[in-house]
Design an enzyme around this catalytic site. Structure first.
Site, mmCIF file in Angstrom:
data_model
loop_
_atom_site.group_PDB
_atom_site.id
_atom_site.type_symbol
_atom_site.label_atom_id
_atom_site.label_comp_id
_atom_site.label_asym_id
_atom_site.label_seq_id
_atom_site.Cartn_x
_atom_site.Cartn_y
_atom_site.Cartn_z
ATOM 1 C CE LYS A 186 -38.582 0.623 51.164
ATOM 2 N NZ LYS A 186 -39.183 -0.859 50.476
HETATM 3 C C1 LIG Z 1 -38.330 -1.992 49.767
HETATM 4 C C2 LIG Z 1 -37.149 -2.320 49.189
HETATM 5 C C3 LIG Z 1 -36.821 -2.867 47.851
HETATM 6 C C4 LIG Z 1 -37.997 -3.548 47.024
HETATM 7 O O1 LIG Z 1 -39.117 -2.659 46.852
HETATM 8 P P1 LIG Z 1 -40.364 -2.944 46.079
HETATM 9 O O2 LIG Z 1 -40.952 -1.615 45.708
HETATM 10 O O3 LIG Z 1 -41.238 -3.466 47.297
HETATM 11 O O4 LIG Z 1 -40.008 -4.045 45.296
HETATM 12 C C5 LIG Z 1 -35.567 -2.900 47.334
HETATM 13 N N1 LIG Z 1 -34.452 -2.627 48.155
HETATM 14 C C6 LIG Z 1 -34.500 -2.128 49.228
HETATM 15 C C7 LIG Z 1 -33.353 -1.782 50.132
HETATM 16 C C8 LIG Z 1 -36.000 -2.104 50.031
HETATM 17 O O5 LIG Z 1 -35.995 -1.518 51.044
#
Ligand SMILES: *Cc1c(COP(=O)(O)O)cnc(C)c1O
Length: 388
Positions: A186
């Protein structure tokens, strides 16, 4: 063109000695789990997003789950979200005991269609979970207007939207609650991690307690000097808290965010310019109401313009040593959702069409401008080779 020797990954975290030093400092401090650094990260993140409260979690998935529970959503309730998202947006609705109701997207923004949301509302609908796809804000005024008319809770899935603005306002303090992700790939990363933001003091307090076993005092309160051994469990909560090791990294990443985003913005604009020569490569549109976080840069292959399909196009890119991804396999096409809710691929025609055409290209601060040019050149060369 000449094929590069080194594989270009689709995504890489952006870290250097600063993160290593910050984590080492935490290890030396002997306070490893939730403690002073997590508290500081929460404060700084709340300030950054303009939300009154921020509660650090071990993932965005945890933040979504907890936010739904804290908002009182459970069995018998329906929650509306987009078909074009990561499974966690819908899975967490099921974790909360409610029923996920998927709806189609707006084909321009790739975000949830407000008209489709309105059409899916029933007397059981309790909440909407809009997802800021790729870092492009959803049409929040339209969503808030629907929520107000039908008395619905709005929980934004801002996993891609740590820098996103809607009409000049930061994502994070605009709705009932907002969930951010600090997963490895991210824009802001703590390896694993997430944050729940809200302006609602009660919801924040409930979410904090839910994320730590339902205990009325957390370990930081209990084990610090002057802390008390006594605590009460008011409900069986979860173990979803962030650690100070993660928060140490998060604080550094937050301080670097503007700089990292400037590079993403520059690279996204470079891609847009380079692809402008071929109208069969459809590039992402940025609506004037958003500041884009560019978590994902997805091209959309125009239907009927190529002799090969998207999967073959991806294979061709791998010959050029370029890593790619697809965001997303729509939720309603995964076996569990097909089996449980009887969804068919054509139920959401815009999401299906997008799925069949999209390829996410490498875009991150750690790559070079030359990597962007190389990737665009490869896409254009394949596009010419297989032009219909
Ligand atoms: C990455 C992601 C999540 C989950 O994030 P985590 O921190 O890995 O639990 C949820 N929604 C979207 C749209 C994502 O891209």
């Amino acid at each position: 063109m000449e094929i590069r020797e080194q594989f270009l990954p689709y995504a890489l975290p952006c870290t250097d000695q600063t993160e290593i030093d910050a984590i080492a400092d935490t290890l030396r401090s002997n306070w490893l789990s939730r403690g002073p650094k997590t508290a500081r990260f929460e404060e700084e993140f709340a300030t950054y997003t303009g939300a009154k409260y921020a509660v650090a979690m071990n993932s965005c998935t945890a933040a979504l789950h907890i936010a739904l529970l804290a908002a009182g959503i459970g069995p018998g309730d329906e929650v509306i979200t987009t078909a074009m998202t990561f499974c966690a947006s819908a899975n967490t609705i099921i974790h909360a005991g409610a029923r996920p109701v998927l709806v189609d997207i707006d084909p321009v923004t790739h975000c949830i269609s407000p008209a489709a949301v309105e059409a899916a509302i029933t007397p059981r609908t309790k909440a909407i979970v809009p997802v800021h796809y790729g870092g492009h804000a959803c049409d929040m005024d339209a969503i808030h207007a629907i929520a107000k008319r039908h008395n619905l809770f709005v929980l934004e899935d801002a996993a891609h939207a740590v820098y996103t603005q809607y009409k000049g306002k930061m994502i994070g303090g605009l709705s009932g609650a907002t969930a951010f992700s600090f997963y490895a790939n991210k824009n802001l990363s703590t390896g694993e991690g997430g944050m729940l933001t809200t302006n609602d003091e009660k919801l924040a307090a409930c979410a904090r307690q839910l994320s730590l076993h339902g205990m009325s005092r957390n370990a930081w309160n209990r084990f610090g000097k002057g802390g008390s051994w006594y605590y009460e469990v008011d409900f069986p909560g979860y173990k979803y808290n962030m650690t100070d090791i993660q928060a140490a990294m998060g604080l550094v990443q937050l301080s670097k965010l503007e700089g990292m985003q400037a590079v993403r913005q520059q690279y996204a604009e470079a891609y847009n310019k380079l692809f402008a020569v071929n109208d069969a490569i459809i590039t992402p549109v940025t609506m004037p109401y958003t500041r884009h976080a560019w978590h994902i840069y997805a091209i959309w292959l125009k239907k009927g313009a190529f002799l090969i399909d998207r999967a073959k196009f991806i294979e061709e890119l791998s010959v050029y040593n370029i890593g790619t991804s697809v965001h997303y396999i729509p939720v309603h096409m995964h076996p569990y959702y097909v089996k449980t809710f009887g969804y068919k691929p054509e139920d959401f025609p815009q999401a299906l069409a997008m799925y069949e055409g999209i390829i996410s290209l490498p875009l991150y601060p750690g790559m070079s401008a030359a990597d962007i040019e190389y990737t665009a050149a490869a896409v254009l060369e394949i596009a010419d080779k297989y032009k219909a």
